[in-house]
Design a protein around this motif. Sequence first.
Motif, mmCIF file in Angstrom:
data_model
loop_
_atom_site.group_PDB
_atom_site.id
_atom_site.type_symbol
_atom_site.label_atom_id
_atom_site.label_comp_id
_atom_site.label_asym_id
_atom_site.label_seq_id
_atom_site.Cartn_x
_atom_site.Cartn_y
_atom_site.Cartn_z
ATOM 1 N N GLU A 56 0.820 -1.086 -0.068
ATOM 2 C CA GLU A 56 0.047 0.088 -0.029
ATOM 3 C C GLU A 56 0.771 1.380 0.063
ATOM 4 O O GLU A 56 2.030 1.319 0.371
ATOM 5 N N ASP A 57 0.246 2.376 -0.350
ATOM 6 C CA ASP A 57 1.059 3.635 -0.517
ATOM 7 C C ASP A 57 1.343 4.105 0.851
ATOM 8 O O ASP A 57 2.465 4.701 1.380
ATOM 9 N N GLU A 58 0.400 3.910 1.844
ATOM 10 C CA GLU A 58 0.427 4.261 3.193
ATOM 11 C C GLU A 58 1.499 3.318 3.974
ATOM 12 O O GLU A 58 1.601 2.172 3.856
ATOM 13 N N LYS A 59 2.136 3.914 4.954
ATOM 14 C CA LYS A 59 3.217 3.138 5.751
ATOM 15 C C LYS A 59 2.398 2.236 6.572
ATOM 16 O O LYS A 59 1.421 2.567 7.238
ATOM 17 N N GLY A 88 -1.935 -6.888 6.656
ATOM 18 C CA GLY A 88 -1.398 -5.715 6.564
ATOM 19 C C GLY A 88 -0.409 -4.924 7.329
ATOM 20 O O GLY A 88 0.116 -3.757 7.252
ATOM 21 N N TYR A 89 0.163 -5.569 8.650
ATOM 22 C CA TYR A 89 0.861 -4.951 9.464
ATOM 23 C C TYR A 89 2.259 -5.529 9.232
ATOM 24 O O TYR A 89 2.693 -6.512 8.757
ATOM 25 N N GLU A 90 3.163 -4.385 9.592
ATOM 26 C CA GLU A 90 4.639 -4.750 9.600
ATOM 27 C C GLU A 90 5.101 -5.362 10.640
ATOM 28 O O GLU A 90 4.710 -4.723 12.021
ATOM 29 N N LEU A 114 11.273 2.332 13.613
ATOM 30 C CA LEU A 114 10.003 2.326 13.111
ATOM 31 C C LEU A 114 9.183 3.830 12.808
ATOM 32 O O LEU A 114 9.788 4.694 13.432
ATOM 33 N N CYS A 115 8.285 3.629 11.948
ATOM 34 C CA CYS A 115 7.508 5.131 11.680
ATOM 35 C C CYS A 115 6.737 5.385 12.761
ATOM 36 O O CYS A 115 6.418 6.713 12.907
#
Length: 305
Positions: A56-59, A88-90, A114-115
């Motif tokens: 996805e585009d979002e982080k 969808g999680y990092e 992390l962001c």
Amino acid sequence: MILTRFLRAGVNLNNRTRNPDLFCKQIRTLTHGHVQLTMEEKLKKYVKTLAPDEDEDEKPIPIMFVSGLMHDVKAWEKYWMPFFSGKGYECHAIGLHDTLLDTIKTMAAVTKTLCFPPIIVSHSLGTYVTYKYLESYPCSTAIFMNPLPPNHSGFEHIMSHIKSIDEDIFTKIINEKSFQPVLSNHSALKKLLFRSNFEDEKIEYFLREKFLCGHSLSLLADIKNLQAPRFEKDHGVPMMVVGSRFDEILDLDCVKETGAHFGLDIELNEDCMRWNDICGHSCVLDRDGLWNADIILEFLDSMGK
């Protein structure tokens, strides 16, 4: 007295109350002589990472898993990291180090990369590490599974339960100063981590893949050295406590006590206080433990995370 066998090794049990720092130092000296690793070496040895499936585009939102007693960091790679990566999680998993303080430092080092502050999902002894981490470092949400209550004497509590389950294994743990004897006894593994009807083939697979490990007793001694966590209710961090009805090490009383410490009430059937009716202590390696993952995901979705 649970620690009487340490007398043979010259440990003065009176120091538990008179001089707790000296007592913990003696236990650590007896149980391991670890080599100090650089942070780069710790990250390589104790941290696993899995990017989200969706591009996805979002982080992506980061989620950090913290290992529990007798669980290697690789255990999260079996079910939990693929599950949350697929949502969808990092994903980042942290294994218990030779000392709990070193584990906290590695958690902090990963957080700095992390962001966003991570969602933290901790298990077993890893919950106590997380309590201490949260005194100084950020997270967006904290999930405590099969928790060690913040106000307990961790060493005494866990060891007394092990002794009541299997006194022979308890004696071997004390004599060898580690949980390694549990790994060679399927019956003990079932009683302590899983359940009586758990398949031997799965246990053999977990051992072969090194998902389980024989942590040193020094980790439990560290609980005394770290003192009681100062992180309590009115903290502003959303949290959830999840237990397992058939957990023989950290039972539902531990779940209730942990919830009470953070201002949660299981009797009110709050969404943030839940328990698994199938698993034993290891909700991480028991596939039925993914029930926990589902309710955690529901909890996160309810908060828009």
